[in-house]
Structures are given as C-alpha cells and as structure tokens.
Motif scaffolding. Structure first.
Motif, mmCIF file in Angstrom:
data_model
loop_
_atom_site.group_PDB
_atom_site.id
_atom_site.type_symbol
_atom_site.label_atom_id
_atom_site.label_comp_id
_atom_site.label_asym_id
_atom_site.label_seq_id
_atom_site.Cartn_x
_atom_site.Cartn_y
_atom_site.Cartn_z
ATOM 1 N N ILE A 11 0.832 -1.210 0.000
ATOM 2 C CA ILE A 11 0.000 0.000 0.000
ATOM 3 C C ILE A 11 0.867 1.261 0.000
ATOM 4 O O ILE A 11 0.488 2.287 -0.550
ATOM 5 N N PHE A 12 2.073 1.158 0.607
ATOM 6 C CA PHE A 12 2.948 2.346 0.666
ATOM 7 C C PHE A 12 3.411 2.734 -0.738
ATOM 8 O O PHE A 12 3.441 3.907 -1.100
ATOM 9 N N THR A 13 3.760 1.714 -1.505
ATOM 10 C CA THR A 13 4.197 1.955 -2.883
ATOM 11 C C THR A 13 3.029 2.480 -3.715
ATOM 12 O O THR A 13 3.164 3.439 -4.472
ATOM 13 N N LEU A 27 0.925 12.266 2.782
ATOM 14 C CA LEU A 27 0.895 11.931 4.222
ATOM 15 C C LEU A 27 0.610 10.429 4.357
ATOM 16 O O LEU A 27 0.141 9.968 5.386
ATOM 17 N N ALA A 28 0.879 9.676 3.302
ATOM 18 C CA ALA A 28 0.589 8.240 3.296
ATOM 19 C C ALA A 28 1.798 7.462 3.818
ATOM 20 O O ALA A 28 1.845 7.106 4.997
ATOM 21 N N GLN A 29 2.761 7.227 2.948
ATOM 22 C CA GLN A 29 3.948 6.454 3.368
ATOM 23 C C GLN A 29 4.663 7.180 4.513
ATOM 24 O O GLN A 29 4.824 8.408 4.464
ATOM 25 N N GLY A 30 5.090 6.416 5.501
ATOM 26 C CA GLY A 30 5.696 7.024 6.685
ATOM 27 C C GLY A 30 7.160 7.361 6.479
ATOM 28 O O GLY A 30 8.026 6.503 6.620
ATOM 29 N N PHE A 31 7.425 8.620 6.146
ATOM 30 C CA PHE A 31 8.818 9.089 6.070
ATOM 31 C C PHE A 31 8.822 10.595 6.274
ATOM 32 O O PHE A 31 7.872 11.282 5.883
ATOM 33 N N HIS A 164 2.545 1.598 18.176
ATOM 34 C CA HIS A 164 1.922 0.816 17.103
ATOM 35 C C HIS A 164 1.706 1.597 15.806
ATOM 36 O O HIS A 164 1.199 2.720 15.813
ATOM 37 N N ASN A 165 2.085 0.948 14.742
ATOM 38 C CA ASN A 165 1.753 1.381 13.391
ATOM 39 C C ASN A 165 0.678 0.424 12.888
ATOM 40 O O ASN A 165 0.906 -0.785 12.922
ATOM 41 N N PRO A 166 -0.467 0.845 12.424
ATOM 42 C CA PRO A 166 -0.821 2.218 12.053
ATOM 43 C C PRO A 166 -1.536 3.044 13.113
ATOM 44 O O PRO A 166 -1.778 4.227 12.882
ATOM 45 N N VAL A 196 10.174 -0.281 16.477
ATOM 46 C CA VAL A 196 10.849 0.721 15.648
ATOM 47 C C VAL A 196 10.521 2.159 16.065
ATOM 48 O O VAL A 196 11.296 3.069 15.798
ATOM 49 N N TYR A 197 9.371 2.341 16.733
ATOM 50 C CA TYR A 197 9.021 3.704 17.200
ATOM 51 C C TYR A 197 9.332 3.865 18.692
ATOM 52 O O TYR A 197 8.675 4.647 19.387
ATOM 53 N N GLU A 198 10.326 3.128 19.185
ATOM 54 C CA GLU A 198 10.607 3.089 20.623
ATOM 55 C C GLU A 198 10.852 4.471 21.241
ATOM 56 O O GLU A 198 10.574 4.691 22.414
ATOM 57 N N GLY A 226 16.154 4.184 10.732
ATOM 58 C CA GLY A 226 15.345 4.976 9.799
ATOM 59 C C GLY A 226 14.376 5.874 10.545
ATOM 60 O O GLY A 226 14.206 7.054 10.225
ATOM 61 N N LYS A 227 13.729 5.307 11.574
ATOM 62 C CA LYS A 227 12.746 6.054 12.361
ATOM 63 C C LYS A 227 13.441 6.992 13.340
ATOM 64 O O LYS A 227 12.998 8.103 13.579
ATOM 65 N N THR A 228 14.526 6.508 13.923
ATOM 66 C CA THR A 228 15.154 7.236 15.027
ATOM 67 C C THR A 228 15.924 8.463 14.540
ATOM 68 O O THR A 228 15.956 9.481 15.217
ATOM 69 N N TYR A 309 4.568 8.106 14.479
ATOM 70 C CA TYR A 309 4.263 9.435 13.943
ATOM 71 C C TYR A 309 3.045 9.406 13.030
ATOM 72 O O TYR A 309 3.015 10.037 11.996
ATOM 73 N N PHE A 310 2.044 8.652 13.530
ATOM 74 C CA PHE A 310 0.825 8.493 12.752
ATOM 75 C C PHE A 310 -0.402 8.995 13.513
ATOM 76 O O PHE A 310 -0.492 8.839 14.732
ATOM 77 N N GLN A 311 -1.319 9.550 12.739
ATOM 78 C CA GLN A 311 -2.597 10.014 13.274
ATOM 79 C C GLN A 311 -3.705 9.280 12.542
ATOM 80 O O GLN A 311 -3.829 9.403 11.331
ATOM 81 N N ILE A 354 -8.521 6.069 8.530
ATOM 82 C CA ILE A 354 -7.359 6.191 7.657
ATOM 83 C C ILE A 354 -6.210 6.804 8.438
ATOM 84 O O ILE A 354 -6.415 7.426 9.481
ATOM 85 N N ARG A 355 -4.997 6.603 7.924
ATOM 86 C CA ARG A 355 -3.797 7.021 8.646
ATOM 87 C C ARG A 355 -3.075 8.149 7.925
ATOM 88 O O ARG A 355 -2.791 8.048 6.728
ATOM 89 N N PHE A 356 -2.782 9.204 8.678
ATOM 90 C CA PHE A 356 -1.916 10.262 8.155
ATOM 91 C C PHE A 356 -0.572 10.193 8.882
ATOM 92 O O PHE A 356 -0.524 9.946 10.090
HETATM 93 N N1 GLN Z 1 6.921 2.014 7.611
HETATM 94 C C1 GLN Z 1 6.426 2.926 6.638
HETATM 95 C C2 GLN Z 1 4.950 3.193 6.896
HETATM 96 O O1 GLN Z 1 4.341 2.571 7.698
HETATM 97 C C3 GLN Z 1 6.549 2.457 5.223
HETATM 98 C C4 GLN Z 1 7.730 1.672 4.848
HETATM 99 C C5 GLN Z 1 7.602 1.144 3.443
HETATM 100 O O2 GLN Z 1 7.237 1.858 2.554
HETATM 101 N N2 GLN Z 1 7.846 -0.107 3.283
HETATM 102 O O3 GLN Z 1 4.412 4.029 6.230
#
Ligand code: GLN
Ligand code: PMP
Length: 375
Positions: A11-13, A27-31, A164-166, A196-198, A226-228, A309-311, A354-356
């Motif tokens: 879904i991120f791609t 605001l989709a893929q988490g970066f 937790h993600n998402p 990963v979001y420790e 990546g997250k830290t 870092y998700f809402q 949905i997640r932002f």
């Molecule tokens: N971890 C990121 C997210 O949840 C996405 C990482 C990825 O694109 N594989 O959005």
C-alpha cells in the motif's frame, strides 16, 4: 506458481505513486520530509573519506555494535553483548524477515495482531508457517482473551508492535503484564517485538521488552535507525536476541545480506555518541499537536495518537466509501494521500479509519490540513 498468491504491491508503494501522479501531499507512506541533523550529514561526509568501503564483519561494525549496546544500556538498563546478542540489519524489515526465516518452520503458527504492519505475515508464509491473525480491540490495544484463545500446540511465536503502526497507540502497563503472563504460561513461545518507534511516545512511557528480564530472554527486539534518525532511505536497523537464537538468525543473515552497508554503519557508529534520541519525542509531539490543532476545524474525528508518527482519523461523517476508495478519492480530488487501515487487517475489516503521517515540515502539515478542512 506464486509463493504469495494473496499479496500484491504494498500500500505504501501504491499510495506514494498515486500521490506523485496526482501531485498530492504525501501523508501516506511514513517518512519525514524535513532535513536530517546537520551533524549526521557532516559525519557522513567525513566517513566517506575514510577506509570504510569494503565488507564489514558479518554481524556489524564492532564500533557500531558497541554504540548500540551502550544505547540499550543507557535507555533500558540492559547490558547486551555486542558480538553475541546484537545484529546490524538492513532496516527493521530485514531484521523481521531474517528472524522469521531462522526461527519459524513448516506449519509453525505465528500470532499476528491486526491491524498489523504488512511485512509480518508474508515472511511467515514464506517460512512455511501459518499466520494466525487476532484483532486488536476497539481501542487498538491487544485483546488478551482473544490472544490466549488463539494459542495452540503449534504456536511458536507472537509478533507485537509497540508503539503501534498504524494506530499510534502505546501499550499500558496492564498490557505488558498480560504479555508477561502469556509468556510465562507458554514457556516455548518466542516474542518478536517490533519497537521501531521506541523513542517516539508522548504522554505514556514506552514499556520496551528490554526492561523485563523474563521477556528479554525470550525476545527478539527490533529497532530502526530509519525512524530514530529520520533516515528511512538508509535502510539501517538492528535486532537484539538471546545468543542461542542469534546463532540461528546469523546463519540466515549471512546468506541474506552477509553484512550491511559499510559507510552507513561507520557513520552511525560516529554519530550515535553525539546524538540525542531523547529529543525525538519532543519533535514529534509538537508536530502531532500542530496537526491535531489544524484538523480540529475539519469533519474528521481524531483518534488518540500516543506514539509513532501516525494520526488515525475516522472519516465516517464525510463519506460512506470503503477506506481504500476514500484514500484514492482524497489523493486525486483533495490533494492529500493517506493510508487505508483495512489493508492491515487480514479479514479486511474497514472501520472507516485512515492514517496520516505527521513526520512532515510544519508548512506541509498546514497546507495538507487546509485541504482536508475543505471537505
Ligand atoms: N513504515 C512505513 C509506513 O508505515 C513504510 C515503509 C515502506 O514503505 N515499506 O508508512
Ligand atoms: N515495523 C514497523 C511497525 C514499521 O512501521 C516499519 C516501517 N518503518 C518497519 C517495521 C520497517 O522499518 P525499516 O524501514 O527500518 O525496514
């Protein structure tokens, strides 16, 4: 023949591509879309001029392993042996994949709590195991009764993700106590703890598995640089595991990647001692507060964002569309891309959430919120 017949493109791609094609704010893929620390960039430049361009030792640069061990001691009061209990990986994704490949065999069952991050179940299937999905409760916290009921004689591992993600939820101490009881009741069970979001949690403390002696000895704990350090593209992370499992994990790791990017390892080894992971939660708390404040004027209902870092938002006052279609509509017609939560549910459950991702510059959040307030 497909080994993963149920799996398509992540879904991120999909959402990032759609955002680019329609010039939407992603605001989709988490970066993060902001610059990384200047100190990290100057360390990278200095490091690139040194003799760091050949294979690192298989388990990781000794300097980086030592720094990770120091970080874990400082944060969690746990001492781990750099050589025997820590492995540097190409991101958390590889850490998770390699762990599952090493420890899960034919017909072993692995409990996965939905909505779950998308890389867990496919790895279990590729290892020959069976993913047993158990829904989180309405508040996106573990339903311990359902988890206990899902355990069978074939259950080998439980995968947990906190923060937790998402959902952005952070576990309570009662959840940790329930996890410890579960592990005590099933002495053969392995815990794969995706943390990963420790360092990104706000009102509540993050209760890492690192804190508990009874969990440590039974856990593989996964972290992501990546997250830290806001460097998701570097694909750098690590895992911590008891030595007996680490031996098996390294057997797979050596044929999966052998060793991880040398320049990135050397850079992080120099950067870790001068970095401050404790600051991360303040940075993201400000972003969360800004984004929440901006969305107050919208027709979205905000769910609690306690970490990561998700809402999550509930859009049921705006539309009856299924969440996947609503995200497509948002991207194409409103100019903001988001992630539909149902894709993280094996049963497709759609709660119209949905997640932002709010790991963005203030100006990005302001522009996105302006658009979101129009519908
Ligand atoms: N971890 C990121 C997210 O949840 C996405 C990482 C990825 O694109 N594989 O959005
Ligand atoms: N687990 C979770 C919960 C994630 O959100 C992510 C995405 N960053 C990963 C694992 C994978 O992390 P990495 O980018 O370090 O592979």
């Amino acid at each position: 023949m497909s080994k993963l017949p149920q799996v398509g493109t992540t879904i991120f791609t999909v959402m990032s591509k759609m955002a680019t094609e329609h010039n939407a704010i992603n605001l989709a893929q988490g970066f993060p879309d902001f610059n990384v620390d200047d100190k990290l960039i100057s360390t990278l430049k200095d490091t690139a001029g040194k003799q760091v361009h050949q294979y690192m030792p298989m388990g990781g640069s000794p300097f980086l392993l030592r720094e990770i061990s120091r970080l874990i001691r400082d944060r969690y009061g746990r001492s781990c042996h750099p050589d025997n209990e820590i492995l540097v990986t190409a991101g958390a994704t590889q850490a998770i994949f390699t762990t599952i490949m090493a420890l899960i065999g034919q017909d072993d069952e692995v409990l996965i709590l939905d909505p779950s991050y998308d890389c867990y179940a496919p790895a279990v299937v590729l290892a020959g195991g069976k993913a047993i999905h158990v829904d989180l409760n309405e508040a996106y916290l573990p339903d311990w009764e359902a988890i206990n009921a899902a355990i069978s004689t074939k259950t080998k591992m439980i995968i947990v993700n906190n923060p937790h993600n998402p959902s952005g939820k952070v576990w309570n101490d009662t959840d940790l106590e329930a996890l410890r009881s579960l592990m005590a009741k099933y002495p053969e069970l392995i815990l794969l703890s995706d943390e990963v979001y420790e360092f990104i949690h706000f009102e509540k403390k993050h209760l890492s598995a690192h804190f508990y002696e009874d969990l440590r000895s039974r856990s593989i704990i996964v972290s992501s640089f990546g997250k830290t350090f806001h460097i998701t593209g570097w694909k750098m992370g690590y895992l911590v595991a008891p030595e007996e499992w680490m031996i098996e994990i390294k057997k797979v790791h050596q044929f999966n990647v052998f060793s991880v990017n040398s320049v990135a390892q050397a850079t992080l080894a120099s950067y870790l001692p001068v970095s401050n992971v404790g600051e991360l939660k303040n940075t993201y708390r400000d972003k969360r507060d800004l984004f929440q404040q901006l969305l107050k004027a919208s027709n979205f209902k905000l769910l609690p964002s306690e970490g990561s870092y998700f809402q999550l938002v509930d859009y049921s006052a705006i539309s009856d569309l299924p969440d996947v279609e609503f995200c497509e509509y948002l991207t194409k017609n409103v100019g903001v891309a988001a992630i539909p939560v149902s894709v993280f549910n094996a049963n497709g459950k759609d709660r119209k959430h949905i997640r932002f991702c709010y790991a963005k510059q203030d100006k990005t959040l302001i522009e996105a919120a302006e658009r979101l307030c129009r519908i």
